[in-house]
Design a protein around this motif. Structure first.
Motif, PDB file in Angstrom:
ATOM      1  N   PRO A   1       0.791  -1.222   0.000  1.00  0.00           N
ATOM      2  CA  PRO A   1       0.000   0.000   0.000  1.00  0.00           C
ATOM      3  C   PRO A   1       0.828   1.278   0.000  1.00  0.00           C
ATOM      4  O   PRO A   1       2.027   1.270   0.177  1.00  0.00           O
ATOM      5  N   SER A   2       0.137   2.318  -0.162  1.00  0.00           N
ATOM      6  CA  SER A   2       0.810   3.603  -0.190  1.00  0.00           C
ATOM      7  C   SER A   2      -0.167   4.682   0.228  1.00  0.00           C
ATOM      8  O   SER A   2      -1.332   4.436   0.410  1.00  0.00           O
ATOM      9  N   VAL A   3       0.298   5.854   0.341  1.00  0.00           N
ATOM     10  CA  VAL A   3      -0.598   6.981   0.565  1.00  0.00           C
ATOM     11  C   VAL A   3      -0.275   8.068  -0.438  1.00  0.00           C
ATOM     12  O   VAL A   3       0.788   8.054  -1.046  1.00  0.00           O
ATOM     13  N   TYR A   4      -1.172   8.980  -0.560  1.00  0.00           N
ATOM     14  CA  TYR A   4      -0.875  10.194  -1.288  1.00  0.00           C
ATOM     15  C   TYR A   4      -0.545  11.282  -0.288  1.00  0.00           C
ATOM     16  O   TYR A   4      -1.145  11.373   0.771  1.00  0.00           O
ATOM     17  N   LEU A   5       0.382  12.037  -0.689  1.00  0.00           N
ATOM     18  CA  LEU A   5       0.736  13.203   0.104  1.00  0.00           C
ATOM     19  C   LEU A   5       0.758  14.349  -0.868  1.00  0.00           C
ATOM     20  O   LEU A   5       1.385  14.261  -1.921  1.00  0.00           O
ATOM     21  N   GLU A   6       0.036  15.366  -0.565  1.00  0.00           N
ATOM     22  CA  GLU A   6      -0.069  16.486  -1.477  1.00  0.00           C
ATOM     23  C   GLU A   6       0.280  17.758  -0.713  1.00  0.00           C
ATOM     24  O   GLU A   6      -0.257  18.009   0.358  1.00  0.00           O
ATOM     25  N   VAL A   7       1.200  18.504  -1.247  1.00  0.00           N
ATOM     26  CA  VAL A   7       1.529  19.795  -0.643  1.00  0.00           C
ATOM     27  C   VAL A   7       1.014  20.864  -1.589  1.00  0.00           C
ATOM     28  O   VAL A   7       1.435  20.925  -2.750  1.00  0.00           O
ATOM     29  N   GLY A   8       0.105  21.683  -1.131  1.00  0.00           N
ATOM     30  CA  GLY A   8      -0.471  22.714  -1.993  1.00  0.00           C
ATOM     31  C   GLY A   8       0.407  23.958  -2.042  1.00  0.00           C
ATOM     32  O   GLY A   8       1.285  24.163  -1.192  1.00  0.00           O
ATOM     33  N   ALA A   9       0.143  24.775  -3.020  1.00  0.00           N
ATOM     34  CA  ALA A   9       0.925  26.014  -3.167  1.00  0.00           C
ATOM     35  C   ALA A   9       0.699  26.958  -1.991  1.00  0.00           C
ATOM     36  O   ALA A   9       1.514  27.846  -1.730  1.00  0.00           O
ATOM     37  N   ASP A  10      -0.383  26.769  -1.288  1.00  0.00           N
ATOM     38  CA  ASP A  10      -0.602  27.572  -0.078  1.00  0.00           C
ATOM     39  C   ASP A  10       0.048  26.918   1.140  1.00  0.00           C
ATOM     40  O   ASP A  10      -0.103  27.394   2.263  1.00  0.00           O
ATOM     41  N   GLY A  11       0.773  25.854   0.907  1.00  0.00           N
ATOM     42  CA  GLY A  11       1.464  25.183   1.991  1.00  0.00           C
ATOM     43  C   GLY A  11       0.644  24.103   2.674  1.00  0.00           C
ATOM     44  O   GLY A  11       1.172  23.349   3.485  1.00  0.00           O
ATOM     45  N   THR A  12      -0.621  23.997   2.341  1.00  0.00           N
ATOM     46  CA  THR A  12      -1.440  22.970   2.993  1.00  0.00           C
ATOM     47  C   THR A  12      -0.971  21.577   2.593  1.00  0.00           C
ATOM     48  O   THR A  12      -0.808  21.283   1.408  1.00  0.00           O
ATOM     49  N   VAL A  13      -0.757  20.753   3.578  1.00  0.00           N
ATOM     50  CA  VAL A  13      -0.360  19.365   3.330  1.00  0.00           C
ATOM     51  C   VAL A  13      -1.604  18.500   3.481  1.00  0.00           C
ATOM     52  O   VAL A  13      -2.247  18.510   4.531  1.00  0.00           O
ATOM     53  N   THR A  14      -1.951  17.774   2.424  1.00  0.00           N
ATOM     54  CA  THR A  14      -3.085  16.866   2.514  1.00  0.00           C
ATOM     55  C   THR A  14      -2.572  15.441   2.516  1.00  0.00           C
ATOM     56  O   THR A  14      -1.925  15.006   1.567  1.00  0.00           O
ATOM     57  N   VAL A  15      -2.847  14.763   3.593  1.00  0.00           N
ATOM     58  CA  VAL A  15      -2.493  13.349   3.682  1.00  0.00           C
ATOM     59  C   VAL A  15      -3.765  12.570   3.382  1.00  0.00           C
ATOM     60  O   VAL A  15      -4.810  12.816   3.992  1.00  0.00           O
ATOM     61  N   THR A  16      -3.683  11.670   2.426  1.00  0.00           N
ATOM     62  CA  THR A  16      -4.850  10.847   2.113  1.00  0.00           C
ATOM     63  C   THR A  16      -4.734   9.537   2.878  1.00  0.00           C
ATOM     64  O   THR A  16      -3.788   8.782   2.672  1.00  0.00           O
ATOM     65  N   CYS A  17      -5.706   9.328   3.748  1.00  0.00           N
ATOM     66  CA  CYS A  17      -5.709   8.129   4.583  1.00  0.00           C
ATOM     67  C   CYS A  17      -6.480   7.045   3.839  1.00  0.00           C
ATOM     68  O   CYS A  17      -7.671   7.196   3.592  1.00  0.00           O
TER      69      CYS A  17
END
Ligand code: FES
Ligand code: FES
Lengths: 151, 731
Positions: free
Chosen positions: B45-61
């Protein structure tokens, strides 16, 4: 039949059968889904709301019986007792969280009548609210924390 | 344009996002490997990790949240390696998709299996951000440091926030072997964090299965067949229902032929515009049901068959020396039979699921523990193409294993297909208890004869219970499976040079499934009470007796090979027992009318010792205090681990004290919380938890706290002057 009810300070006119439990009016007709369905028989407390300040199982309370009364649900608690909500968060009470609306409404009613409840008083006031995740100890702590904060 | 996807991520494997750096880590269990795709089962398995241009880090659980705190824990792990600011991290829930690898949120494995992949994802993103900053300054990356959501260059006192680096970083290759932080530098892993949903829950705004309403959606209230295997024949709808404009109609669902699996059972669905209309009509339906061979099923008779099952030799799983001869010739032997009943998960949220079938595609929103299995099962049953089936988990209002079986979702899909509109299936508590996948009832028989030193010289243990496989795989798979027996039976830490370990299976007339801790519940019960009985016979302290049994032992080998790094080590079992001995003041004299009982168990690769204190003056032996020591290896959220132990004590007390289900004529006898008795607040003791500070691999947390509770209570009751209680429930 046409029913008038006051929920969280707002008047609502509804056309529902008078035997409809308040729970389903809140959830299905007023979209107030913070109040939960757990047993439908008054056995679990997930559906607890306050009617004129008294904690009440909304699954057993018909809409006709509350016509004209003041109903408050979990959605209004953030205005009524924000410190109680803060205590719930700070004690990290919830696990799955499904029972917690009912727990909070029972706890809020307890604190409104007993500013500093003992463990025994908490246990007896909260005995109607099941938490299958077993968060009871933290609920006790969050109630004490709120009470202390109000001293 | 300041948005780019990482080049070496396949298009079908990331969330399309603008202004974002998206890192998908596709890792084999042994390490990080960003080259992936194909979605094959061999990929871990894996996760997505997204860092937005506004700095928000979205971790997909990609694991389901059911109260075990996984959304918070995955975010902590990613945040650690990324050097992100916790307040700028949000957690999104993944839908079911093979691209994530395993999503079966079950078996206390989320952190165990994803700790390294999650760390790699965070570390890869951190290295890319550092590289981007270094490039912009024209310095070497190793002169730069990521810290507090920014990259810093100390020598020139410059720094750039993460968000501003996203565009440049997203054009870089994903490092294949990022450097992980040293343990001594951890700031997030191992710390206590409040759950990310805590505020939403406390304000009633968290979303569970029944909380979403789609346009034009109808509600289906289910009436399930009283007996498993029956299908509806005639249904008489009362006139009053037909006069009700909010009643839409009824739909019959037949019991699926063949193995039970996750198929819907026979039912009549009452379709209505709102839930209460459905409930009222459901109550007044007159239904005749087809016959089923399960109509003769009776739990008392079944329990007797299990008792008979341990009277004679079962399938022998382990044999050393000659226990049979020594036991039959022994002048004195201890021969004890332990019993446990059917149990139900009874999560506070009864099953509920939304399905919206449009032509040959469907979207599902439901509290499921395994969105991928749900999706695959829908594909199997309905024949939709997999890409046309979308399953997104809501929060789960408790699950404990129940919601890994998607039977209730399949009902919603079938009904939405027939009615051509969105359907929300709503089970009532009665449906939930009637059609659970029940925790198996069981009987264990332990026999031993002791030498002059009081230690066993011959030992035979037998277990009998219906295998989960007979429900979920094939009806003829009645023999307990090796993985069921390795839950506290074939991997028992109580060894003897003459020993026989035997098991027998029987087919039940109801569905059997896994419930939090599974077979460990009954195997820990029998073993821990029996050990106390032997200690008494030997005139020894129960803790000393356990320690004496483990003298010279190093590792326990069960029926299945151990995972590397997860061997069952006696040293760790001994440690939690010694710790709980100290924490509970076990060796000190108690006030009159108080007594302590102990149990210790290894399950889900973790080690738990529990001491309960009871009030002997209470006829129900109220448990006043509980002391728990958990060694789960490296842990992520310290407070979650404590909370899970607290919850496990209460969950375990339900089974220990009063919970029991019975069946007559194939039908359940307890249909709500007045018959199925769950622990309430006055039953909850004061609980103290110690987490062992360990650098071992992460192991299970959600389940291993449950098994020691029931035997510790039985042992405490006995030490309080009560009788020896060998059958659950105890009160
Ligand atoms: S749903 Fe009302 S008390 Fe359980
Ligand atoms: S938090 Fe899950 S039922 Fe109470």
């Amino acid at each position: 039949m046409a029913i008038t009810m006051k929920v969280n300070g707002m008047e609502h006119q509804l056309d529902v059968d008078e035997d409809t439990p308040l729970l389903w009016v809140l959830r299905d007709h007023l979209s107030l889904v913070g109040t939960k369905f757990g047993c439908g028989r008054g056995l679990c407390g997930a559906c607890t709301v306050q009617i004129d300040g008294t904690p009440t199982r909304s699954c057993l309370t018909t809409v006709a019986a509350v016509s004209g009364r003041n109903i408050s649900t979990i959605e209004s608690l953030v205005e009524q007792q924000p410190d109680l909500i803060d205590a719930w968060v700070e004690e990290n009470v919830a696990q799955c969280g499904y029972c917690q609306s009912g727990q909070l409404m029972s706890a809020a009613a307890l604190l409104a009548t007993n500013a500093a409840p003992s463990d025994e008083e908490i246990d007896s006031a909260m005995a109607g609210n099941i938490c299958r995740c077993g968060t009871y100890g933290r609920i006790r702590k969050a109630i004490h924390r709120t009470a202390e904060g109000r001293q | 344009m300041n948005s780019l996807h990482l080049r070496n991520l396949s298009r079908r494997n990331f969330l399309v996002s603008s202004s974002a750096l998206v890192v998908g880590s596709y890792a084999y269990t042994t390490g990080f490997n960003p080259v992936f795709a194909n979605g094959t089962q061999s990929l871990s398995p894996s996760v997505y990790l997204e860092v937005g241009a506004d700095g928000t880090v979205t971790v997909t659980c990609h694991r389901s949240e059911m109260g075990q705190g996984i959304k918070t824990a995955v975010a902590q792990v990613v945040c650690e390696e990324l050097e992100a600011d916790w307040d700028q991290v949000v957690v999104a829930q993944a839908e079911g998709d093979a691209k994530y690898g395993d999503q079966n949120t079950d078996g206390s494995r989320s952190i165990k299996n994803f700790f390294v992949p999650l760390r790699n994802a965070g570390a890869a993103a951190r290295e890319m951000l550092v590289q981007a900053a270094a490039d912009s300054w024209g310095v070497a990356p190793d002169e730069c440091e990521a810290r507090e959501h920014a990259v810093h260059h100390e020598t020139s006192a410059r720094s750039i926030p993460f968000g501003e680096l996203v565009n440049a970083a997203s054009k870089l290759d994903v490092p294949t072997n990022p450097t992980l932080k040293a343990r001594e530098n951890w700031n997030h892993i191992g710390k206590a964090r409040i759950h990310v949903d805590a505020y939403d829950v406390a304000t009633g705004t968290a979303t569970y299965g029944a909380d979403v309403t789609l346009p034009n959606m109808a509600i289906a209230v289910m009436v399930h067949a009283p007996v498993l295997g029956s299908s509806p024949l005639e249904v008489k709808v009362p006139d009053s229902a037909n006069e009700n404009a909010r009643f839409i109609g009824i739909e019959k669902i037949n019991a699926a032929p063949g193995p039970i699996g996750f198929n819907p059972v026979g039912s009549v669905a009452v379709i209505a515009e709102d839930t209460y209309t459905g409930i009222r009509v459901a109550k007044d339906l007159e239904i005749t049901w087809s016959e089923s061979p399960n109509r003769t099923f009776d739990s008392d008779t079944f329990q007797q068959s299990l008792r008979d099952g341990v009277k004679s030799t079962g399938k022998v799983w382990h044999e050393v020396g000659d226990a049979d001869a020594l036991l039959s010739n022994a002048e004195e032997k201890i021969d004890a039979v332990y019993e446990t009943p059917f149990l139900s998960h009874a999560p506070m949220e009864p099953p509920s699921a939304i399905a919206n079938v449009v032509d040959d595609s469907v979207e599902v929103l439901a509290p499921v523990q395994d969105p991928q299995t749900t999706r695959n099962t829908i594909v199997g049953v309905q024949g939709f193409a997999i890409e046309n089936v979308k399953v997104t988990p809501t929060l789960l209002g408790g699950a404990f294993g129940r919601k890994s079986k998607p039977d209730f979702v399949l009902e919603a899909v079938e009904l939405s297909k027939r009615l051509k509109r969105p359907i929300r299936v709503q089970w009532q508590r009665e449906n939930d208890l009637q059609y659970d996948y029940f925790h198996a009832p069981s009987v264990q028989r332990y026999e031993a004869t002791l030498g002059e030193d009081g230690m066993p010289i011959a030992w035979r243990q037998r277990t009998a219970f219906p295998s989960i496989m007979s429900t979920v795989a094939a009806p003829n798979m009645v023999e307990p499976a090796n993985w069921e027996l390795d839950m506290g039976f074939t991997n028992t830490p109580y060894r003897c040079e003459n020993q026989s370990i035997e098991a027998t299976g029987l087919k039940a007339g109801v569905r059997i499934g896994w419930l939090r801790s599974v077979c460990n519940i009954f195997h820990a019960f029998g073993a821990n009470v029996f050990i106390d009985e032997l200690a008494e016979k030997a005139g020894m302290d129960p803790i000393d007796y356990r320690l004496a049994m483990w003298k010279g032992m190093d590792t326990v080998q069960g029926a299945l090979p151990s995972e590397p790094g997860h061997e069952f080590k006696i040293e760790r079992l001994r440690n939690v027992l010694n710790r709980v001995r100290a924490n509970s003041n076990w060796d000190e004299k108690l006030a009159a009318g108080r007594a302590l009982g102990v149990a210790v168990h290894h399950s889900f690769l973790s080690y738990v010792a529990t001491v309960l204190e009871v009030d002997a003056s209470d006829p129900d032996y109220r448990v006043t205090d509980a002391h728990v020591v958990l060694d789960c290896g490296t842990y992520v959220n310290a407070d979650t681990c404590v909370a899970q132990m607290e919850g496990a004590v209460v969950f375990g007390l339900s089974a220990a004290q009063r919970a029991k289900l019975t069946f007559k004529d194939g039908a359940i006898q307890e249909n709500n919380f007045d018959g199925y008795l769950i622990a309430r607040m006055p039953d909850a003791p004061s609980i103290s938890v110690e987490l062992v500070n360990s650098e071992q691999l992460p192991a299970g947390v959600g389940e291993p706290g449950v098994p020691p509770v029931a035997p510790a209570l039985s042992n405490a009751i006995y030490r309080a002057g009560g009788d020896r209680r060998r059958s659950l429930p105890l009160i």
